[in-house]
Scaffold this active site. Structure first.
Site, short mmCIF file in Angstrom:
data_model
loop_
_atom_site.label_atom_id
_atom_site.label_comp_id
_atom_site.label_asym_id
_atom_site.label_seq_id
_atom_site.Cartn_x
_atom_site.Cartn_y
_atom_site.Cartn_z
CE LYS A 27 45.15 41.77 27.88
NZ LYS A 27 45.95 41.94 29.10
P1 NAD Z 1 38.60 38.43 36.29
O1 NAD Z 1 37.71 38.06 35.17
O2 NAD Z 1 39.20 37.35 37.13
O3 NAD Z 1 37.81 39.43 37.28
C1 NAD Z 1 37.20 40.60 36.85
C2 NAD Z 1 36.34 41.13 38.00
O4 NAD Z 1 35.82 42.41 37.63
C3 NAD Z 1 35.15 40.24 38.33
O5 NAD Z 1 34.94 40.23 39.73
C4 NAD Z 1 34.00 40.97 37.63
O6 NAD Z 1 32.72 40.69 38.22
C5 NAD Z 1 34.42 42.40 37.86
N1 NAD Z 1 33.75 43.34 36.95
C6 NAD Z 1 33.55 43.23 35.63
N2 NAD Z 1 32.87 44.29 35.17
C7 NAD Z 1 32.65 45.09 36.23
C8 NAD Z 1 32.01 46.33 36.41
N3 NAD Z 1 31.45 46.98 35.39
N4 NAD Z 1 31.98 46.86 37.65
C9 NAD Z 1 32.55 46.22 38.69
N5 NAD Z 1 33.18 45.05 38.59
C10 NAD Z 1 33.22 44.49 37.38
O7 NAD Z 1 39.73 39.38 35.66
P2 NAD Z 1 41.17 39.71 36.26
O8 NAD Z 1 42.13 38.76 35.66
O9 NAD Z 1 41.08 39.86 37.73
O10 NAD Z 1 41.47 41.13 35.59
C11 NAD Z 1 41.02 42.35 36.17
C12 NAD Z 1 41.82 43.52 35.59
O11 NAD Z 1 43.22 43.29 35.82
C13 NAD Z 1 41.71 43.68 34.05
O12 NAD Z 1 41.84 45.05 33.76
C14 NAD Z 1 42.92 42.93 33.54
O13 NAD Z 1 43.31 43.36 32.25
C15 NAD Z 1 43.93 43.33 34.60
N6 NAD Z 1 45.10 42.45 34.70
C16 NAD Z 1 44.96 41.12 34.91
C17 NAD Z 1 46.10 40.33 35.05
C18 NAD Z 1 46.02 38.86 35.37
O14 NAD Z 1 47.08 38.27 35.62
N7 NAD Z 1 44.86 38.24 35.42
C19 NAD Z 1 47.37 40.91 34.94
C20 NAD Z 1 47.48 42.28 34.74
C21 NAD Z 1 46.33 43.04 34.63
#
Ligand code: NAD
Length: 424
Positions: free
Chosen positions: A113
Site C-alpha cells: 500500500k
Molecule cells: P474515493 O476517494 O473514491 O471515495 C471515498 C469516499 O468516502 C468519498 O465519497 C469521501 O467523501 C467519503 N468519505 C471520506 N471520509 C468520510 C467520512 N469521514 N465519512 C463519510 N464519508 C467519507 O475512495 P474509494 O476508492 O471509493 O475507496 C473507498 C474505500 O474502499 C477505502 O476504504 C478503500 O481502501 C477501499 N477500496 C478501494 C478500492 C478501489 O479500487 N478504489 C478497492 C478496494 C478497497
C-alpha cells in the site's frame, strides 16, 4: 527485539487492529511460532519527501510512504492513497489486508500500500500532476511490473495512474503499462476496472441476499462513502433492483425512503464534487446513516467507521464491508455476539478491485485485451470461488465469517513462506 522496533514504527490504531486480527487468526489455525512474525510484519517500507512547485511559485514538501508487506507469493500489489490523515501505520495495516485479500482470491501477488499526506482537493490540477509524478519518481528504485504494482485508492484515480505510468515509462525508456493498474483505457487500462470494486461488492451482496432468501428487489441499502467504490456499488445495486435509501460522503448524507435516483446523485457529484445540498432526499449525518433501518449497510469510506458505540445500534441484516477495515475489532465482536447481522468481511467484499487489477496487469504483460463481458464473467467466477471457500472454512471450523476469510488468506501466505524456507 525486532518485534518491538517494527511495532513502534507503525504504531497506530489501524495497524494494531490489523495485527490483532492476524493474532486471532494465527491462534485459530495454530500457526507455528517460527512463521508468525515473518508472516505478520511488513517486509519493507520507504518514506519519501516530495517537493512540489506550487502554482504561486513556492515549494511545498509532502510526505509519502510505500509499504510492501509480502513478496513471497508474487509482486506486491496495492493502492495509493492521497489523504490528509495518512500515516505510515495506516498504510502498513492496509498492506497486511492486501496480502490476505490477494491470497484469499488466489491471486499471484503479495500485499502493498502507498500513501501521501495531502488533501488532493486543495491542489490545482497542475500541482496534483507534479505531486503524482514526483511520488512515482521516488518509488522507481523500489517498484516494477514484477516487484510491486500500485493502483488507485482513496483520493487517487485513473488520471493519476496515467501520469504515474508515463513517469515510469519515461524513466525506463519504453511504454510500460504493467507498472500500475487502474489506468485509463487508452493507456492500457482494463475494461471494467473502474467499476470493478463496486460491481464486486454489489455482486456478493446479491449472492448473500440469495442465501438469506431476501429478493434483491425488496432490499433497502444505505451506503457510506460515495466515491469510486460507493458510487459504483450504488449504481450496480440499483441496476439489480435494490432500493438505495441513503448515501453519504464526508460532507454528510441524504436519505429518501422512496429510493434515491443514483444516476442523478452521481451526476450531481460529478459537477459539485460533493453530495452537500443534493436535493434527492432529506439531509442526514453519517452517524444517522450507519444506524438506519435497512437490509444492507455498505460502509465504503474509511477505516474504523463502525465503532463499539455504533455497533449495538446497527439495524441492518447484512453488513457489506466495501471499505478496508471499516469495523473496529470491538465493534466486530459486538456484531458477532448479536448474531442477527450477516457480515461480508472486507478482504472478501472489496476484492473485486484487485482481481480486475490482476486482469489488467495480465492484459498489459500479454498485450492482449479482453472485452468487458469477459472481465466481469471472470471476476464473478473468482468471487464465487472465494465466497464458497469462506463458507466452507466457516462451516468446517465454526468460525465467524471474518475469521474464516482471514485464516484462509493468512494460511496460504504462511504456507508459501514455509515452503520457500528462510534465506540465508
Ligand atoms: P474515493 O476517494 O473514491 O471515495 C471515498 C469516499 O468516502 C468519498 O465519497 C469521501 O467523501 C467519503 N468519505 C471520506 N471520509 C468520510 C467520512 N469521514 N465519512 C463519510 N464519508 C467519507 O475512495 P474509494 O476508492 O471509493 O475507496 C473507498 C474505500 O474502499 C477505502 O476504504 C478503500 O481502501 C477501499 N477500496 C478501494 C478500492 C478501489 O479500487 N478504489 C478497492 C478496494 C478497497
Amino acid at each position: 527485539m525486532s518485534k518491538v522496533i517494527i511495532s513502534s514504527l507503525y504504531d497506530s490504531d489501524t495497524f494494531k487492529m490489523a495485527c490483532r486480527q492476524f493474532d486471532q487468526a494465527a491462534d485459530a489455525i495454530s500457526l507455528p511460532e517460527d512463521i508468525r512474525d515473518r508472516t505478520k510484519y511488513p517486509r519493507r517500507c520507504v518514506a519519501v519527501a516530495l517537493p512540489v512547485r506550487r502554482d504561486d511559485g513556492t515549494v511545498t514538501v509532502f510526505e509519502g510512504y510505500r509499504v510492501q508487506h509480502n513478496l513471497s507469493t508474487g509482486p506486491a500489489k496495492g493502492g495509493i492513497r492521497f489523504h490528509q490523515d495518512v500515516t505510515i501505520g495506516e498504510v502498513a495495516a492496509l498492506s497486511l489486508w492486501m496480502s490476505w485479500k490477494c491470497s484469499l482470491a488466489g491471486l499471484p501477488y503479495g500485499g502493498a500500500k502507498g500513501g501521501v499526506i495531502v488533501n488532493p482537493g486543495q491542489l490545482s490540477e497542475g500541482e496534483l500532476e507534479r505531486l503524482s509524478r514526483r511520488y512515482m519518481q521516488e518509488l522507481i528504485p523500489f517498484i516494477g511490473p514484477h516487484i510491486d504494482v500500485p493502483a488507485p485508492d482513496v483520493g487517487t484515480n485513473e488520471k493519476i495512474m496515467g501520469w504515474m505510468m508515463d513517469t515510469y515509462s519515461n524513466h525506463i525508456g519504453h511504454h510500460s503499462p504493467a507498472i500500475v493498474t487502474g489506468k485509463p483505457l487508452s493507456l492500457g487500462g482494463s475494461q471494467g476496472r473502474r467499476e470493478a470494486t463496486g460491481a464486486g461488492v454489489a455482486y456478493l451482496i446479491t449472492r448473500y441476499l440469495e442465501d438469506l432468501r431476501i429478493p434483491v428487489k425488496e432490499a433497502t441499502v444505505a451506503i457510506q462513502g460515495f466515491g469510486n467504490v460507493g458510487g459504483e456499488a450504488a449504481l450496480a445495486l440499483s441496476d439489480y433492483g435494490a432500493k438505495i435509501i441513503a448515501l453519504s460522503d464526508y460532507t454528510g448524507g441524504v436519505f429518501n425512503a422512496g429510493g434515491i435516483d443514483v444516476r442523478k446523485a452521481l451526476n450531481y457529484v460529478k459537477y459539485q464534487k460533493v453530495l452537500r445540498d443534493f436535493d434527492g432526499g432529506e439531509p442526514i449525518t453519517n452517524e444517522q446513516l450507519l444506524t438506519l433501518k435497512c437490509t444492507v449497510l455498505v460502509p465504503a469510506a474509511l477505516e474504523r467507521a463502525i465503532t463499539a458505540e455504533t455497533a449495538p445500534k446497527l439495524q441492518c441484516r447484512l453488513l457489506a464491508e466495501a471499505a478496508n477495515g471499516p469495523t473496529t475489532n470491538d465493534a466486530s465482536r459486538i456484531i458477532e455476539d448479536r448474531g442477527d447481522i450477516e457480515l461480508i468481511p472486507d478482504v472478501l467484499c472489496n476484492a473485486g478491485g484487485v482481481i480486475v487489477s490482476y486482469f489488467e496487469w495480465l492484459q498489459n504483460l500479454q498485450n492482449f485485451y479482453w472485452s468487458r463481458e469477459e472481465v466481469l464473467q471472470k471476476l464473478f467466477a473468482i468471487l464465487d470461488r472465494a465466497k464458497e471457500a469462506v463458507e466452507y472454512q466457516r462451516r468446517k471450523f465454526k468460525f465467524g465469517r471474518r475469521l474464516a476469510a482471514l485464516t484462509l488468506g493468512i494460511q496460504r501466505v504462511a504456507d508459501a513462506k514455509q515452503r520457500r524456507g528462510l534465506f540465508p
